[in-house]
Write a protein that holds these residues in place. Structure first.
Motif, PDB file in Angstrom:
ATOM      1  N   PHE A  14     -11.129   4.161  22.455  1.00 54.51           N
ATOM      2  CA  PHE A  14      -9.705   4.262  22.147  1.00 54.51           C
ATOM      3  C   PHE A  14      -9.497   4.260  20.635  1.00 54.51           C
ATOM      4  N   GLY A  15      -8.536   5.048  20.194  1.00 61.50           N
ATOM      5  CA  GLY A  15      -8.085   4.975  18.814  1.00 61.50           C
ATOM      6  C   GLY A  15      -8.939   5.732  17.824  1.00 61.50           C
ATOM      7  N   PRO A  16      -8.538   5.672  16.561  1.00 64.89           N
ATOM      8  CA  PRO A  16      -9.206   6.452  15.526  1.00 64.89           C
ATOM      9  C   PRO A  16     -10.489   5.799  15.038  1.00 64.89           C
ATOM     10  N   MET A  17     -11.313   6.595  14.392  1.00 64.38           N
ATOM     11  CA  MET A  17     -12.369   6.060  13.543  1.00 64.38           C
ATOM     12  C   MET A  17     -11.804   6.039  12.130  1.00 64.38           C
ATOM     13  N   VAL A  18     -12.009   4.944  11.437  1.00 65.69           N
ATOM     14  CA  VAL A  18     -11.487   4.801  10.080  1.00 65.69           C
ATOM     15  C   VAL A  18     -12.638   4.579   9.114  1.00 65.69           C
ATOM     16  N   VAL A  19     -12.709   5.403   8.092  1.00 62.77           N
ATOM     17  CA  VAL A  19     -13.707   5.239   7.031  1.00 62.77           C
ATOM     18  C   VAL A  19     -12.992   4.694   5.805  1.00 62.77           C
ATOM     19  N   GLY A  20     -13.492   3.583   5.280  1.00 66.47           N
ATOM     20  CA  GLY A  20     -12.923   2.997   4.079  1.00 66.47           C
ATOM     21  C   GLY A  20     -13.834   3.197   2.888  1.00 66.47           C
ATOM     22  N   VAL A  21     -13.251   3.378   1.712  1.00 63.82           N
ATOM     23  CA  VAL A  21     -14.027   3.461   0.470  1.00 63.82           C
ATOM     24  C   VAL A  21     -13.308   2.620  -0.580  1.00 63.82           C
ATOM     25  N   VAL A  22     -14.093   1.842  -1.314  1.00 65.85           N
ATOM     26  CA  VAL A  22     -13.564   0.975  -2.366  1.00 65.85           C
ATOM     27  C   VAL A  22     -14.395   1.196  -3.619  1.00 65.85           C
ATOM     28  N   GLY A  23     -13.726   1.284  -4.752  1.00 64.68           N
ATOM     29  CA  GLY A  23     -14.420   1.475  -6.021  1.00 64.68           C
ATOM     30  C   GLY A  23     -14.279   0.266  -6.928  1.00 64.68           C
ATOM     31  N   CYS A  24     -15.247   0.078  -7.813  1.00 67.83           N
ATOM     32  CA  CYS A  24     -15.185  -0.983  -8.822  1.00 67.83           C
ATOM     33  C   CYS A  24     -16.157  -0.650  -9.950  1.00 67.83           C
ATOM     34  N   GLU A  25     -15.982  -1.290 -11.074  1.00 67.26           N
ATOM     35  CA  GLU A  25     -16.909  -1.088 -12.186  1.00 67.26           C
ATOM     36  C   GLU A  25     -18.189  -1.889 -11.985  1.00 67.26           C
ATOM     37  N   ALA A  26     -18.065  -3.082 -11.401  1.00 65.56           N
ATOM     38  CA  ALA A  26     -19.219  -3.932 -11.103  1.00 65.56           C
ATOM     39  C   ALA A  26     -18.894  -4.772  -9.880  1.00 65.56           C
ATOM     40  N   GLU A  27     -19.887  -5.016  -9.036  1.00 65.60           N
ATOM     41  CA  GLU A  27     -19.632  -5.751  -7.802  1.00 65.60           C
ATOM     42  C   GLU A  27     -19.166  -7.185  -8.071  1.00 65.60           C
ATOM     43  N   GLU A  28     -19.543  -7.722  -9.228  1.00 59.57           N
ATOM     44  CA  GLU A  28     -19.106  -9.078  -9.568  1.00 59.57           C
ATOM     45  C   GLU A  28     -17.583  -9.163  -9.730  1.00 59.57           C
ATOM     46  N   ASP A  29     -16.940  -8.010  -9.940  1.00 60.12           N
ATOM     47  CA  ASP A  29     -15.489  -7.990 -10.102  1.00 60.12           C
ATOM     48  C   ASP A  29     -14.751  -8.168  -8.782  1.00 60.12           C
ATOM     49  N   LEU A  30     -15.438  -7.946  -7.658  1.00 60.37           N
ATOM     50  CA  LEU A  30     -14.795  -8.010  -6.346  1.00 60.37           C
ATOM     51  C   LEU A  30     -14.378  -9.440  -6.009  1.00 60.37           C
ATOM     52  N   PRO A  31     -13.381  -9.603  -5.147  1.00 64.67           N
ATOM     53  CA  PRO A  31     -12.909 -10.954  -4.800  1.00 64.67           C
ATOM     54  C   PRO A  31     -14.018 -11.826  -4.226  1.00 64.67           C
ATOM     55  N   ALA A  32     -13.967 -13.107  -4.517  1.00 60.21           N
ATOM     56  CA  ALA A  32     -14.924 -14.054  -3.952  1.00 60.21           C
ATOM     57  C   ALA A  32     -14.788 -14.072  -2.429  1.00 60.21           C
ATOM     58  N   GLY A  33     -15.917 -14.139  -1.757  1.00 63.65           N
ATOM     59  CA  GLY A  33     -15.891 -14.216  -0.300  1.00 63.65           C
ATOM     60  C   GLY A  33     -15.972 -12.884   0.399  1.00 63.65           C
ATOM     61  N   VAL A  34     -16.071 -11.788  -0.353  1.00 66.46           N
ATOM     62  CA  VAL A  34     -16.222 -10.473   0.268  1.00 66.46           C
ATOM     63  C   VAL A  34     -17.568 -10.423   0.983  1.00 66.46           C
ATOM     64  N   ARG A  35     -17.524 -10.079   2.263  1.00 59.90           N
ATOM     65  CA  ARG A  35     -18.746  -9.945   3.052  1.00 59.90           C
ATOM     66  C   ARG A  35     -18.456  -9.010   4.216  1.00 59.90           C
ATOM     67  N   LEU A 132     -25.620  -5.889   2.719  1.00 56.71           N
ATOM     68  CA  LEU A 132     -26.462  -5.833   1.516  1.00 56.71           C
ATOM     69  C   LEU A 132     -25.672  -5.666   0.231  1.00 56.71           C
ATOM     70  N   PHE A 133     -24.594  -4.874   0.291  1.00 59.61           N
ATOM     71  CA  PHE A 133     -23.855  -4.514  -0.918  1.00 59.61           C
ATOM     72  C   PHE A 133     -22.407  -4.980  -0.801  1.00 59.61           C
ATOM     73  N   PRO A 134     -21.969  -5.873  -1.691  1.00 61.76           N
ATOM     74  CA  PRO A 134     -20.575  -6.344  -1.628  1.00 61.76           C
ATOM     75  C   PRO A 134     -19.542  -5.225  -1.651  1.00 61.76           C
ATOM     76  N   VAL A 135     -19.826  -4.142  -2.378  1.00 59.98           N
ATOM     77  CA  VAL A 135     -18.849  -3.050  -2.449  1.00 59.98           C
ATOM     78  C   VAL A 135     -18.732  -2.343  -1.100  1.00 59.98           C
ATOM     79  N   VAL A 136     -19.819  -2.323  -0.316  1.00 58.14           N
ATOM     80  CA  VAL A 136     -19.741  -1.785   1.050  1.00 58.14           C
ATOM     81  C   VAL A 136     -19.017  -2.776   1.957  1.00 58.14           C
ATOM     82  N   SER A 137     -19.250  -4.071   1.730  1.00 56.90           N
ATOM     83  CA  SER A 137     -18.510  -5.092   2.479  1.00 56.90           C
ATOM     84  C   SER A 137     -17.005  -4.928   2.264  1.00 56.90           C
ATOM     85  N   ALA A 138     -16.613  -4.671   1.020  1.00 62.63           N
ATOM     86  CA  ALA A 138     -15.197  -4.464   0.713  1.00 62.63           C
ATOM     87  C   ALA A 138     -14.651  -3.263   1.480  1.00 62.63           C
ATOM     88  N   ALA A 139     -15.444  -2.187   1.525  1.00 64.97           N
ATOM     89  CA  ALA A 139     -15.029  -0.993   2.267  1.00 64.97           C
ATOM     90  C   ALA A 139     -14.927  -1.289   3.758  1.00 64.97           C
TER      91      ALA A 139
END
Length: 211
Positions: A14-35, A132-139
């Motif tokens: 049921f429902g759509p497939m959703v692909v998310g993408v998030v950008g940043c200059e460095a993964e350390e910039d992402l919010p604490a607790g991103v997983r 493995l990658f916080p930026v993928v976790s954010a996505a």
């Protein structure tokens, strides 16, 4: 800029497939607790979603059920995801992209996405990239929250449809009852899924048994 890409709802009926993408200059910039979004409570996902979308470049590529059915006549589900991941990467124009590999062969997946992204972006694909990658976790958080909201809209309109996955008894019960009552699948179902085909087969066999 780097970016991370992940999807939610690939295997749902049921429902759509959703692909998310998030950008940043460095993964350390992402919010604490991103997983990985699956390791977070819904409340925590929503809070992190607000932080991510309020402070970082992001996009979603949403593919409705009917579009998935149409595209699967032309390509495999994995290739459909490849195309959506590449579209997401291109939308941010990052110099390096990290992906959650949706293929048993990481390199094959990486090369397929890279071919569609084109020059100017290094593509990295790994299994369990969302862990493995916080930026993928954010996505993954952006994709999951977006899909959850889409499913909630469907519940408001259509009732108790469950999570939308074939492993969910509520989802299968709803689908079975809907097919029995209407002779067709609901508009938000992926009719190319084997789950739907099996239920139609059972309905036909039951009907034949009435004669």
């Amino acid at each position: 800029m780097i970016c991370g890409v992940d999807e939610a709802g690939k295997g749902a009926v049921f429902g759509p497939m959703v692909v998310g993408v998030v950008g940043c200059e460095a993964e350390e910039d992402l919010p604490a607790g991103v997983r990985d979004s699956k390791a977070l409570t819904p409340k925590r996902r929503e809070a992190l979603y607000a932080e991510i979308t309020g402070s970082f470049p992001w996009r979603v590529v949403e593919i409705p059920a009917a579009e998935i059915d149409r595209l699967r006549q032309e390509m495999t589900m994995n290739d459909l995801v490849v195309r959506a991941h590449a579209e997401a990467v291109r939308s941010l124009g990052a110099g390096q992209a990290f992906l959650d590999a949706c293929d048993v062969d990481e390199e094959r997946y990486r090369s397929k996405v890279a071919a569609l992204v084109g020059d100017g972006c290094e593509v990295v694909a790994r299994h369990h990239g969302d862990a493995l990658f916080p930026v993928v976790s954010a996505a993954s958080i952006v994709a999951k929250v977006t899909r959850d909201r889409a499913l909630e809209d469907l519940r408001v309109e259509y009732g108790a449809i469950g999570s939308g996955y074939p492993s969910d008894k509520v989802t299968i019960a709803y689908l079975k009852d809907y097919i029995a009552g209407h002779g067709t699948a609901p508009i938000f179902a992926r009719t190319s899924w084997e789950t739907v085909a099996r239920l139609f087969d059972r309905r036909r066999q039951t009907s034949l048994g009435d004669f």
